[in-house]
Design a protein around this motif. Structure first.
Motif, mmCIF file in Angstrom:
data_model
loop_
_atom_site.group_PDB
_atom_site.id
_atom_site.type_symbol
_atom_site.label_atom_id
_atom_site.label_comp_id
_atom_site.label_asym_id
_atom_site.label_seq_id
_atom_site.Cartn_x
_atom_site.Cartn_y
_atom_site.Cartn_z
ATOM 1 N N LYS A 116 0.637 -0.964 0.415
ATOM 2 C CA LYS A 116 0.037 -0.109 0.050
ATOM 3 C C LYS A 116 0.646 0.798 0.100
ATOM 4 O O LYS A 116 1.857 1.103 0.795
ATOM 5 C CB LYS A 116 -0.892 -0.096 1.125
ATOM 6 N N LEU A 117 0.869 2.387 -0.590
ATOM 7 C CA LEU A 117 0.756 3.940 -0.650
ATOM 8 C C LEU A 117 0.086 4.674 -0.078
ATOM 9 O O LEU A 117 -0.818 4.399 0.009
ATOM 10 C CB LEU A 117 2.148 4.087 -1.988
ATOM 11 N N GLU A 118 0.977 5.744 0.101
ATOM 12 C CA GLU A 118 0.869 7.012 0.530
ATOM 13 C C GLU A 118 0.794 8.108 0.288
ATOM 14 O O GLU A 118 2.499 8.023 0.334
ATOM 15 C CB GLU A 118 -0.025 7.564 1.829
ATOM 16 N N GLY A 119 1.082 9.540 -0.270
ATOM 17 C CA GLY A 119 2.077 9.878 -1.106
ATOM 18 C C GLY A 119 0.983 11.529 -1.226
ATOM 19 O O GLY A 119 -0.104 11.722 -1.097
ATOM 20 N N HIS A 120 1.213 12.452 -1.516
ATOM 21 C CA HIS A 120 1.186 13.637 -2.353
ATOM 22 C C HIS A 120 1.218 14.578 -3.954
ATOM 23 O O HIS A 120 2.807 14.032 -3.969
ATOM 24 C CB HIS A 120 1.653 14.985 -0.850
ATOM 25 N N VAL A 121 1.158 14.770 -4.214
ATOM 26 C CA VAL A 121 1.459 15.674 -4.963
ATOM 27 C C VAL A 121 2.083 17.234 -4.724
ATOM 28 O O VAL A 121 1.568 18.031 -3.433
ATOM 29 C CB VAL A 121 0.090 16.300 -6.238
ATOM 30 N N PHE A 128 4.880 17.291 -10.167
ATOM 31 C CA PHE A 128 5.997 16.608 -8.748
ATOM 32 C C PHE A 128 4.584 16.404 -7.855
ATOM 33 O O PHE A 128 4.088 16.254 -7.771
ATOM 34 C CB PHE A 128 6.513 17.403 -8.329
ATOM 35 N N PHE A 129 5.638 15.370 -8.024
ATOM 36 C CA PHE A 129 5.115 14.078 -6.388
ATOM 37 C C PHE A 129 5.812 12.944 -5.627
ATOM 38 O O PHE A 129 7.132 13.195 -6.420
ATOM 39 C CB PHE A 129 4.313 13.070 -7.284
ATOM 40 N N GLU A 130 5.248 12.662 -4.517
ATOM 41 C CA GLU A 130 6.478 11.979 -3.676
ATOM 42 C C GLU A 130 5.125 10.872 -2.745
ATOM 43 O O GLU A 130 4.714 11.016 -2.598
ATOM 44 C CB GLU A 130 7.028 12.400 -2.518
ATOM 45 N N PHE A 131 5.950 9.930 -2.598
ATOM 46 C CA PHE A 131 4.683 8.638 -2.065
ATOM 47 C C PHE A 131 5.831 7.723 -1.155
ATOM 48 O O PHE A 131 7.263 7.706 -1.583
ATOM 49 C CB PHE A 131 4.076 8.374 -2.606
ATOM 50 N N HIS A 132 4.698 6.954 0.079
ATOM 51 C CA HIS A 132 5.740 6.274 0.760
ATOM 52 C C HIS A 132 5.085 4.895 0.776
ATOM 53 O O HIS A 132 3.908 4.683 1.031
ATOM 54 C CB HIS A 132 6.306 6.843 2.198
ATOM 55 N N LEU A 133 6.132 3.665 0.578
ATOM 56 C CA LEU A 133 5.066 2.606 0.919
ATOM 57 C C LEU A 133 4.709 2.561 2.491
ATOM 58 O O LEU A 133 5.923 2.634 3.023
ATOM 59 C CB LEU A 133 5.948 1.242 0.582
ATOM 60 N N LEU A 134 3.559 1.858 2.602
ATOM 61 C CA LEU A 134 3.397 1.115 4.036
ATOM 62 C C LEU A 134 3.395 0.034 4.294
ATOM 63 O O LEU A 134 2.615 -1.264 3.713
ATOM 64 C CB LEU A 134 2.094 1.286 4.565
ATOM 65 N N THR A 135 4.784 -0.691 5.241
ATOM 66 C CA THR A 135 4.360 -2.458 5.134
ATOM 67 C C THR A 135 4.433 -2.963 6.389
ATOM 68 O O THR A 135 3.870 -2.109 7.541
ATOM 69 C CB THR A 135 5.801 -2.744 4.949
ATOM 70 N N SER A 148 12.037 -0.711 -0.779
ATOM 71 C CA SER A 148 11.173 0.762 -0.625
ATOM 72 C C SER A 148 10.754 1.243 0.145
ATOM 73 O O SER A 148 9.815 0.776 -0.217
ATOM 74 C CB SER A 148 11.746 1.114 -2.071
ATOM 75 N N PHE A 149 11.521 2.030 1.086
ATOM 76 C CA PHE A 149 10.376 2.960 2.135
ATOM 77 C C PHE A 149 10.252 3.894 1.158
ATOM 78 O O PHE A 149 8.794 4.569 1.669
ATOM 79 C CB PHE A 149 10.817 2.846 3.102
ATOM 80 N N ILE A 150 11.137 4.484 1.058
ATOM 81 C CA ILE A 150 10.644 6.128 0.376
ATOM 82 C C ILE A 150 11.229 6.249 -0.678
ATOM 83 O O ILE A 150 11.882 6.028 -1.704
ATOM 84 C CB ILE A 150 11.568 7.418 0.870
ATOM 85 N N ILE A 151 9.750 6.813 -1.817
ATOM 86 C CA ILE A 151 10.107 6.700 -3.656
ATOM 87 C C ILE A 151 9.964 8.210 -3.750
ATOM 88 O O ILE A 151 9.740 9.293 -3.052
ATOM 89 C CB ILE A 151 9.171 6.948 -4.484
ATOM 90 N N THR A 152 10.871 9.107 -4.164
ATOM 91 C CA THR A 152 11.382 10.933 -4.778
ATOM 92 C C THR A 152 11.772 11.183 -6.053
ATOM 93 O O THR A 152 11.790 10.279 -6.797
ATOM 94 C CB THR A 152 13.166 11.200 -3.780
ATOM 95 N N ASN A 153 11.391 12.181 -5.647
ATOM 96 C CA ASN A 153 11.211 12.764 -6.826
ATOM 97 C C ASN A 153 10.528 12.393 -8.677
ATOM 98 O O ASN A 153 10.952 12.297 -9.675
ATOM 99 C CB ASN A 153 13.486 12.840 -8.265
#
Length: 201
Positions: A116-121, A128-135, A148-153
């Motif tokens: 599952k993921l949560e993020g924001h624009v 441009f956006f970023e999101f992180h994974l929930l585990t 990976s926990f953090i997705i950037t750029n």
């Protein structure tokens, strides 16, 4: 008597339908203005929401397929119910009109994992956006393991999405509880995805 009850019910149903249709349109139009990355009155306008697919190669040369599905922050069902005045539990409260949630699936010859993921624009530029994974930190896993926990750029435009995936490697001699794994090294991989197009389109 029965005809009168039927007629009254029919009139009330008609009023609810008219009010609901008007409320649906007004709320959708408002959301199209506040969340242009998720809603649009133009059916052909590309949006961030939807399914994206592609593949990438990890630093250890392992090829993986990846898909990301970003959900609408406010579903059609939720909109219909709230438009006619019925309470409906939203999946995600839109306190921040820039937030989104979804699901990321990574598949290789060793199997498939879903996150599952949560993020924001970006508030100033929705492309441009970023999101992180929930585990679940307490689940058992097979090591060696990378995640990976953090997705950037993150950046999207039209039908193409790209972001930096931080691949973290762990020591295979560590405990099989994720929270106890020994960090080994981290590598960054650029991932490019294309909008998924079903056979019906």
């Amino acid at each position: 008597m029965k005809f009168g009850i039927f007629l009254t019910t029919l009139i009330l149903a008609s009023i609810c339908a008219i009010v609901g249709a008007f409320g649906y349109y007004v709320t959708y139009r408002t959301d199209s203005r506040l969340c242009p990355w998720a809603f649009s009155l133009d059916e052909n306008k590309p949006l961030l929401v939807g399914k994206w697919v592609g593949q990438f190669t990890e630093p250890d040369s392992l090829e993986k397929k990846i898909s990301i599905e970003i959900y609408e922050p406010y579903s059609k069902t939720e909109r219909i119910f709230t438009s006619i005045g019925f309470p409906y539990s939203q999946r995600m409260k839109l306190r921040d009109m820039h937030k989104f949630d979804g699901l990321m699936t990574v598949e290789s010859k060793f199997g498939k994992k879903e996150f599952k993921l949560e993020g924001h624009v970006n508030a100033k530029n929705m492309q441009f956006f970023e999101f992180h994974l929930l585990t679940n930190d307490n689940r058992s896993i097979n090591v060696p393991y990378s995640i990976s926990f953090i997705i950037t750029n993150g950046f999207w435009k039209s039908n193409v999405m790209s972001f930096i995936l931080n691949v973290i490697y762990y020591n295979s001699s560590s405990s099989k509880k994720f929270r106890n794994l020994d960090y080994q090294l981290s590598k960054k991989v650029k991932v490019t995805l294309n909008r998924f197009k079903s056979l019906n389109h």
